[in-house]
Design a protein around this motif. Structure first.
Motif, PDB file in Angstrom:
ATOM      1  N   UNK A 199     -13.866  -0.779  17.174  1.00 33.70           N
ATOM      2  CA  UNK A 199     -13.177  -0.834  16.009  1.00 33.70           C
ATOM      3  C   UNK A 199     -11.776  -1.572  15.938  1.00 33.70           C
ATOM      4  N   UNK A 200     -11.301  -1.856  14.999  1.00 27.78           N
ATOM      5  CA  UNK A 200     -10.164  -2.364  14.667  1.00 27.78           C
ATOM      6  C   UNK A 200      -8.888  -1.580  14.661  1.00 27.78           C
ATOM      7  N   UNK A 201      -8.869  -0.335  15.194  1.00 26.85           N
ATOM      8  CA  UNK A 201      -7.930   0.709  15.191  1.00 26.85           C
ATOM      9  C   UNK A 201      -6.523   0.063  15.431  1.00 26.85           C
ATOM     10  N   UNK A 202      -6.360  -0.960  16.466  1.00 26.88           N
ATOM     11  CA  UNK A 202      -5.035  -1.293  16.971  1.00 26.88           C
ATOM     12  C   UNK A 202      -4.458  -2.074  15.805  1.00 26.88           C
ATOM     13  N   UNK A 203      -5.343  -2.901  14.948  1.00 25.82           N
ATOM     14  CA  UNK A 203      -4.873  -3.712  13.719  1.00 25.82           C
ATOM     15  C   UNK A 203      -4.503  -2.672  12.859  1.00 25.82           C
ATOM     16  N   UNK A 204      -5.186  -1.423  12.534  1.00 19.78           N
ATOM     17  CA  UNK A 204      -4.737  -0.628  11.538  1.00 19.78           C
ATOM     18  C   UNK A 204      -3.181   0.212  11.963  1.00 19.78           C
ATOM     19  N   UNK A 205      -3.144   0.310  13.181  1.00 20.10           N
ATOM     20  CA  UNK A 205      -1.918   0.989  13.743  1.00 20.10           C
ATOM     21  C   UNK A 205      -0.620  -0.106  13.456  1.00 20.10           C
ATOM     22  N   UNK A 206      -0.993  -1.397  13.570  1.00 20.23           N
ATOM     23  CA  UNK A 206       0.148  -2.266  13.026  1.00 20.23           C
ATOM     24  C   UNK A 206       0.790  -2.265  11.594  1.00 20.23           C
ATOM     25  N   UNK A 207      -0.101  -1.502  10.608  1.00 24.72           N
ATOM     26  CA  UNK A 207       0.288  -1.669   9.290  1.00 24.72           C
ATOM     27  C   UNK A 207       0.389  -0.242   8.775  1.00 24.72           C
ATOM     28  N   UNK A 208       0.503   0.998   9.630  1.00 27.60           N
ATOM     29  CA  UNK A 208       0.781   2.201   8.905  1.00 27.60           C
ATOM     30  C   UNK A 208       2.166   2.256   8.722  1.00 27.60           C
ATOM     31  N   UNK A 209       3.111   1.551   8.807  1.00 26.82           N
ATOM     32  CA  UNK A 209       4.424   1.786   8.272  1.00 26.82           C
ATOM     33  C   UNK A 209       4.750   0.693   7.066  1.00 26.82           C
ATOM     34  N   UNK A 210       3.647   0.059   6.558  1.00 28.43           N
ATOM     35  CA  UNK A 210       3.793  -0.713   5.380  1.00 28.43           C
ATOM     36  C   UNK A 210       4.123   0.140   3.930  1.00 28.43           C
ATOM     37  N   UNK A 211       4.560  -0.415   3.145  1.00 28.69           N
ATOM     38  CA  UNK A 211       4.621   0.333   1.959  1.00 28.69           C
ATOM     39  C   UNK A 211       3.232   0.190   1.384  1.00 28.69           C
ATOM     40  N   UNK A 212       2.928   1.107   0.592  1.00 26.20           N
ATOM     41  CA  UNK A 212       1.679   1.346  -0.299  1.00 26.20           C
ATOM     42  C   UNK A 212       1.550   0.353  -1.116  1.00 26.20           C
ATOM     43  N   UNK A 218       1.529   7.140  -7.882  1.00 32.53           N
ATOM     44  CA  UNK A 218       2.003   7.339  -6.604  1.00 32.53           C
ATOM     45  C   UNK A 218       3.440   6.632  -6.412  1.00 32.53           C
ATOM     46  N   UNK A 219       4.576   7.309  -5.625  1.00 34.91           N
ATOM     47  CA  UNK A 219       5.527   6.802  -5.335  1.00 34.91           C
ATOM     48  C   UNK A 219       5.448   5.604  -4.742  1.00 34.91           C
ATOM     49  N   UNK A 220       6.171   4.605  -5.408  1.00 37.60           N
ATOM     50  CA  UNK A 220       5.977   2.978  -4.522  1.00 37.60           C
ATOM     51  C   UNK A 220       6.623   3.053  -3.382  1.00 37.60           C
ATOM     52  N   UNK A 221       7.430   3.982  -2.961  1.00 43.31           N
ATOM     53  CA  UNK A 221       8.220   3.994  -1.947  1.00 43.31           C
ATOM     54  C   UNK A 221       7.419   4.488  -0.548  1.00 43.31           C
ATOM     55  N   UNK A 222       6.442   5.203  -0.880  1.00 41.87           N
ATOM     56  CA  UNK A 222       5.522   5.746   0.211  1.00 41.87           C
ATOM     57  C   UNK A 222       4.759   4.803   0.984  1.00 41.87           C
ATOM     58  N   UNK A 223       4.742   5.212   2.263  1.00 40.80           N
ATOM     59  CA  UNK A 223       4.250   4.192   3.089  1.00 40.80           C
ATOM     60  C   UNK A 223       2.646   4.489   3.604  1.00 40.80           C
ATOM     61  N   UNK A 224       1.843   3.623   4.186  1.00 40.49           N
ATOM     62  CA  UNK A 224       0.498   3.796   4.363  1.00 40.49           C
ATOM     63  C   UNK A 224       0.235   5.083   4.919  1.00 40.49           C
ATOM     64  N   UNK A 225       1.041   5.155   5.925  1.00 35.29           N
ATOM     65  CA  UNK A 225       0.556   6.539   6.574  1.00 35.29           C
ATOM     66  C   UNK A 225       0.737   7.720   5.870  1.00 35.29           C
ATOM     67  N   UNK A 226       1.901   7.688   4.979  1.00 37.66           N
ATOM     68  CA  UNK A 226       2.023   8.950   4.081  1.00 37.66           C
ATOM     69  C   UNK A 226       0.994   9.109   3.238  1.00 37.66           C
ATOM     70  N   UNK A 227       0.487   7.855   2.664  1.00 39.32           N
ATOM     71  CA  UNK A 227      -0.699   7.935   1.511  1.00 39.32           C
ATOM     72  C   UNK A 227      -1.899   8.678   2.421  1.00 39.32           C
ATOM     73  N   UNK A 228      -2.188   8.154   3.544  1.00 36.55           N
ATOM     74  CA  UNK A 228      -3.504   8.632   4.203  1.00 36.55           C
ATOM     75  C   UNK A 228      -3.184  10.096   4.581  1.00 36.55           C
ATOM     76  N   UNK A 229      -1.926  10.743   4.880  1.00 35.92           N
ATOM     77  CA  UNK A 229      -1.817  12.123   4.980  1.00 35.92           C
ATOM     78  C   UNK A 229      -1.859  12.909   3.743  1.00 35.92           C
ATOM     79  N   UNK A 230      -1.489  12.193   2.595  1.00 35.67           N
ATOM     80  CA  UNK A 230      -1.650  13.069   1.177  1.00 35.67           C
ATOM     81  C   UNK A 230      -3.013  13.290   1.094  1.00 35.67           C
ATOM     82  N   UNK A 231      -3.947  12.267   1.397  1.00 34.06           N
ATOM     83  CA  UNK A 231      -5.525  12.372   1.467  1.00 34.06           C
ATOM     84  C   UNK A 231      -6.003  13.425   2.385  1.00 34.06           C
ATOM     85  N   UNK A 232      -5.398  13.531   3.352  1.00 34.04           N
ATOM     86  CA  UNK A 232      -5.765  14.719   4.259  1.00 34.04           C
ATOM     87  C   UNK A 232      -5.584  15.953   3.679  1.00 34.04           C
ATOM     88  N   UNK A 233      -4.399  15.917   3.238  1.00 34.80           N
ATOM     89  CA  UNK A 233      -3.709  17.383   2.665  1.00 34.80           C
ATOM     90  C   UNK A 233      -4.666  17.651   1.512  1.00 34.80           C
TER      91      UNK A 233
END
Length: 411
Positions: free
Chosen positions: A276-289, A299-314
């Motif tokens: 997989x490219x999981x190590x590449x994804x990891x580098x971008x988790x803190x990027x803004x959405x 969506x709040x434009x200040x949310x970061x990628x990992x937070x949006x993924x968390x929203x989708x999990x919830x």
């Protein structure tokens, strides 16, 4: 063909003798012609099963097959399925066939699919954390008895058995040297002997050693990894080696190929039971959405990628919203053809037996989600934990889904 720099220089080193290996007749570096012919002559005599798969692509569920049934595999046109089983007393039922990974693979076998089982020996974490059992010890005797129970349940019912899952990650750091080699070589010889007593190559189960990680990092190319590859090369009963290229780029995945492929005999191949490219994804988790995604879906434009993924999990997104999240996230969208490109690179070597890609977003991918969680959840073919099922109950899908289906037709 191989990608980038060839591995011929490494081949000579990897196949040369060391103080830990018996020296083949006439060898002073790379194997002599007579030694090479001797190895391949043994293989031709039936030590390793013939008719190895060629460039196949299957589905991997690791330890958790929950939700990956015949309907999901059929939708993918998947003919190969892979999982692993921890070979520890606490993970195995008295009846091995009831252990969830083994049961899922035996069911897939009964449905006419091809199967791969990796034997996992977790000594670096969890309740079994500790030193590897020493040769001749009571601990090793008990472990080999447990291995025999697994073999009795699966031999002839899985097409490929991989001895080891991720040995260099599942062993204590201080034992990732010849101690690891001795342990896994002992396991391999035991499994080979068991198979020989129960049909040999005619049992229908091929044996591989696996899987090697972090080969794109020169510091992970140690004397122990070189000895691992020498052992595979010099053991006629082994059909090849497994690799797990979880990387930042296709270029780094090529480093795995260029390191491993030249060490294989002409009758051997490699597996890639995880990639997989999981190590590449990891580098971008803190990027803004993506601003476009934020605007379209309020969506709040200040949310970061990992937070949006968390929203989708919830609260799983509709499929259209998840598709927008992928397509509007520029660094993800530019890699939407990753699966096709990586399979081409594997297949171009002419040495790929089977690669297997993540099928479902399993529970462990979503649990305890936070900024530091490795985003394995972006990898799988099904987006079953980040996308709500549609009206007829069909699971959500990720960007790789249709590529996987198309690649079944070109393998």
């Amino acid at each position: 063909m191989l990608l980038g720099v060839t591995g011929s220089a490494f081949l000579a080193a990897a196949c040369s003798p060391s103080s830990n290996d018996a020296k083949p007749s006439g060898a002073k570096g790379s194997p002599s012609k007579s030694a090479s012919e001797s190895i391949e002559g043994k293989a031709a005599a039936g030590k390793a099963p013939s008719g190895a798969p060629d460039g196949a692509l299957g589905v991997n569920f690791n330890e958790d097959p929950a939700g990956l049934g015949a309907a999901q595999l059929q939708a993918l046109s998947a003919t190969w399925v892979r999982g692993f089983v921890p070979v520890t007393p606490g993970d195995l039922e008295e009846d091995i066939t009831r252990q969830r990974a083994v049961k899922a693979l035996l069911t897939a076998h009964g449905d006419g699919r091809k199967t791969i089982l990796s034997l996992k020996f977790p000594y670096s974490l969890g309740p079994t954390k500790g030193p590897l059992p020493a040769p001749g010890s009571p601990e090793l005797k008990d472990l080999l008895a447990l291995v025999d129970r697994v073999l009795a349940a699966v031999l002839g019912k899985v097409d490929i058995l991989t001895i080891g899952n991720e040995p260099f990650l599942e062993t204590l750091n201080e034992e990732r040297d010849k101690t690891l080699n001795v342990f896994y070589e002992t396991l391999a010889r035991h499994v080979i002997a068991y198979r020989e007593q129960h049909g040999g190559a005619g049992s229908g189960t091929s044996l591989y050693m696996g899987a090697l990680n972090h080969l794109d990092d020169p510091e992970s190319r140690t004397p122990a990894t070189e000895r691992w590859l020498r052992f595979v090369n010099r053991t006629p009963e082994l059909a090849g080696v497994d690799i797990h290229p979880h990387v930042t780029s296709l270029q780094n995945a090529a480093k795995y190929i260029n390191y491993v492929v030249p060490t294989l005999r002409s009758d051997q191949k490699f597996l890639a039971t995880e990639f997989s490219l999981v190590q590449f994804w990891t580098e971008h988790m803190d990027d803004p959405v993506s601003p476009a995604f934020a605007k379209r879906h309020n969506v709040d434009p200040g949310r970061k990628v990992w937070q949006v993924i968390g929203d989708a999990i919830k609260q799983p997104f509709p499929q259209e919203k998840w598709n927008d999240f992928i397509s509007m996230t520029q660094w993800f969208d530019t890699h939407r053809n990753y699966l096709t490109a990586q399979m081409k690179a594997f297949r171009d070597t002419g040495k790929l037996a089977v690669a297997t890609y993540g099928g479902l977003q399993i529970e462990s991918m979503a649990s305890e989600w936070d900024a530091d969680k490795t985003p394995w959840i972006l990898n799988p073919l099904y987006a079953n934990r980040t996308v709500r099922p549609n009206e007829n109950g069909t699971l959500g899908r990720n960007v790789w889904f249709e590529q996987f289906r198309a690649l079944q037709q070109t393998g």
